[in-house]
Scaffold this motif. Structure first.
Motif, PDB file in Angstrom:
ATOM      1  N   LYS A   1       1.122  -1.387   0.371  1.00 25.84           N
ATOM      2  CA  LYS A   1      -0.017   0.087   0.214  1.00 25.84           C
ATOM      3  C   LYS A   1       1.432   1.189   0.510  1.00 25.84           C
ATOM      4  CE  LYS A   1      -4.624  -0.842   0.016  1.00 25.84           C
ATOM      5  NZ  LYS A   1      -5.426  -0.041  -1.199  1.00 25.84           N
ATOM      6  N   CYS A   2       1.760   1.031  -1.173  1.00 21.98           N
ATOM      7  CA  CYS A   2       2.401   2.427  -0.940  1.00 21.98           C
ATOM      8  C   CYS A   2       3.430   2.533  -2.049  1.00 21.98           C
ATOM      9  CB  CYS A   2       3.630   2.009   0.019  1.00 21.98           C
ATOM     10  SG  CYS A   2       4.867   0.939  -0.285  1.00 21.98           S
ATOM     11  N   GLY A   3       3.883   3.506  -2.251  1.00 22.11           N
ATOM     12  CA  GLY A   3       4.484   4.230  -3.779  1.00 22.11           C
ATOM     13  C   GLY A   3       5.149   5.655  -3.521  1.00 22.11           C
ATOM     14  N   GLY A   4       5.896   6.128  -4.854  1.00 22.55           N
ATOM     15  CA  GLY A   4       7.143   6.791  -4.952  1.00 22.55           C
ATOM     16  C   GLY A   4       7.669   6.923  -6.070  1.00 22.55           C
ATOM     17  N   ASN A   5       8.797   7.240  -5.555  1.00 24.53           N
ATOM     18  CA  ASN A   5       9.906   7.662  -6.676  1.00 24.53           C
ATOM     19  C   ASN A   5      11.078   6.397  -6.591  1.00 24.53           C
ATOM     20  OD1 ASN A   5      12.295   7.478  -5.514  1.00 24.53           O
ATOM     21  ND2 ASN A   5      11.587  10.174  -5.744  1.00 24.53           N
TER      22      ASN A   5
ATOM     23  N   VAL B   1      14.358   1.699  -4.704  1.00 27.50           N
ATOM     24  CA  VAL B   1      15.650   1.453  -4.203  1.00 27.50           C
ATOM     25  C   VAL B   1      15.001   1.100  -3.159  1.00 27.50           C
ATOM     26  CG1 VAL B   1      17.731   1.473  -3.880  1.00 27.50           C
ATOM     27  CG2 VAL B   1      16.310   1.497  -5.843  1.00 27.50           C
ATOM     28  N   ALA B   2      14.859   1.750  -1.760  1.00 32.98           N
ATOM     29  CA  ALA B   2      14.902   2.025  -0.444  1.00 32.98           C
ATOM     30  C   ALA B   2      14.260   0.864   0.175  1.00 32.98           C
ATOM     31  CB  ALA B   2      15.054   3.864   0.020  1.00 32.98           C
TER      32      ALA B   2
ATOM     33  N   ASN C   1      15.676  -2.420   2.062  1.00 31.61           N
ATOM     34  CA  ASN C   1      15.424  -1.765   3.474  1.00 31.61           C
ATOM     35  C   ASN C   1      16.007  -0.799   3.914  1.00 31.61           C
ATOM     36  OD1 ASN C   1      13.905  -2.763   6.076  1.00 31.61           O
ATOM     37  ND2 ASN C   1      14.863  -3.984   6.473  1.00 31.61           N
ATOM     38  N   CYS C   2      16.293   0.043   3.333  1.00 33.13           N
ATOM     39  CA  CYS C   2      18.032   1.220   3.485  1.00 33.13           C
ATOM     40  C   CYS C   2      16.265   2.507   4.027  1.00 33.13           C
ATOM     41  CB  CYS C   2      18.618   0.989   3.281  1.00 33.13           C
ATOM     42  SG  CYS C   2      18.409   1.555   1.239  1.00 33.13           S
ATOM     43  N   ASN C   3      17.426   3.535   4.165  1.00 33.35           N
ATOM     44  CA  ASN C   3      16.254   4.749   3.652  1.00 33.35           C
ATOM     45  C   ASN C   3      16.940   5.676   3.152  1.00 33.35           C
ATOM     46  OD1 ASN C   3      19.134   6.508   4.196  1.00 33.35           O
ATOM     47  ND2 ASN C   3      18.720   6.047   6.342  1.00 33.35           N
ATOM     48  N   ALA C   4      16.369   6.136   2.085  1.00 34.31           N
ATOM     49  CA  ALA C   4      16.184   7.264   0.513  1.00 34.31           C
ATOM     50  C   ALA C   4      18.150   7.591   0.691  1.00 34.31           C
ATOM     51  CB  ALA C   4      15.165   8.007   0.363  1.00 34.31           C
TER      52      ALA C   4
END
Ligand SMILES: [Zn+2]
Length: 356
Positions: free
Chosen positions: A71-75, A80-81, A85-88
């Protein structure tokens, strides 16, 4: 390891989503959508098997997954994050390394790299960072049909009020019924109004993002008589031009996601429970102007969290908002535990379980 600067915009501009998918070897398992600009396939994030939960828009470099486990999305940075399993920030550094971009540590403010070996070619025109699209003038779904006099020179703007409602009763029983403490009532300037157009209603001051009072929402305390609406907004007030509580929420720590809910009471209840980065779009449909306001108040790495009512309108509204916002920022949908639930009815424990 000291935190190395990397320009997110430059990374996003240098590499397309298609290249990222190719890097992972996912392109083969996805199929093109009708218009040729989209790809869909099984979601590599939650490793689902369904063939159409994960959708990508290539020209916008964005994705989202409908499945309840994502239930998510983005660029592509957000993608890749999620995958790693890491931050942007770490995701940007990984992309930089995979594609040999040489962008890590490069910035006007930190000119450590002066080795004269620029590895990155200038991004092509079509890969330039997407400019923030302005309000494009299309009529929003939340367009106010009851507006009679539209000031031509300032479409979509609410003029700050020159007055303030006085003598409001702040100890109305409705506040206790809705579970609001006297502190919350005072913080939001609520009160029962006995006179004028809002007479018989609980008034909720609405401020623009600069903190100027631009209108009042009037809530009938309880079930209104048949001919009256539950909520009343001032004549000519443009709901679609404001985001309720944005003035306060944007002052809060930007490291937390901006929580977007539908209603005034959802905001006030969450605020009372300690979630201060919360705003309302005063309904379930996000207008283009509200989209801009939300983006301005959001931090790229923490993104936006949509917590709409768990009903038909809420689900439709949040799906549309997800698709639009995901083109520009990391966005996550938080479905509520049962049908008919709304954020202001959740207990503190339930809220923490959903939002922490
Ligand atoms: Zn998924």
């Amino acid at each position: 390891m000291p935190k190395q600067f990397i320009d997110f915009g430059a990374v996003k501009a240098a590499v397309s989503f298609q290249q990222v998918l190719d890097h992972y070897g996912f392109t083969a398992q996805m199929r093109s959508t009708r218009n040729g600009d989209g790809l869909e396939g099984p979601c590599p994030i939650h490793e689902g098997t369904s063939q159409d939960t994960f959708k990508v828009t290539l020209s916008k470099n964005c994705w989202f997954c409908h499945n309840s486990s994502c239930k998510c999305g983005g660029n592509h940075l957000d993608f890749v994050a999620k995958m790693e399993n890491c931050n942007a920030h770490e995701a940007a550094l990984k992309i930089d390394e995979w594609f040999n971009l040489g962008l890590a540590g490069k910035a006007d403010s930190s000119p450590q790299r002066r080795d004269g070996a620029p590895k990155s070619s200038a991004p092509s025109a079509q890969q330039q960072p997407m400019p923030r699209q302005g309000f494009n003038g299309t009529s929003s779904p939340a367009a106010e049909s009851k507006v009679v006099e539209e000031p031509q020179e300032e479409p979509g703007e609410n003029v700050p009020l020159s007055f303030k409602l006085e003598n409001l009763k702040t100890d109305h029983t409705y506040f206790t019924e809705r579970g609001l403490t006297p502190e919350t009532v005072a913080e939001f300037g609520l009160g029962f109004c006995a006179k004028g157009t809002m007479s018989g209603r609980i008034v909720i001051p609405i401020h623009n993002k600069g903190g100027e009072l631009v209108g009042y929402g009037g809530r009938w305390p309880g079930q209104p008589p048949e001919e009256r609406p539950k909520y009343k907004l001032p004549m000519g007030f443009k709901k679609s031009a404001e985001v309720f509580n944005l003035d306060r929420a944007q002052m809060e720590e930007k490291g937390l996601p901006l929580i977007v809910v539908e209603g005034f009471f959802d905001v006030m209840k969450l605020w009372q429970q300690g979630f201060h980065r919360v705003v309302s779009i005063m309904g379930s449909s996000l207008s283009p102007k509200q989209e801009e306001l939300l983006l301005e108040a959001s931090a790229e790495r923490s993104g936006i969290l949509l917590m709409f009512d768990e009903d038909e309108a809420g689900r439709i509204g949040r799906e549309k908002a997800l698709v639009r916002l995901a083109r520009r920022i990391f966005v996550r949908v938080v479905p509520l535990p049962q049908e008919g639930a709304q954020p202001d009815h959740l207990t503190e424990n339930e809220l923490h379980a959903l939002l922490d």
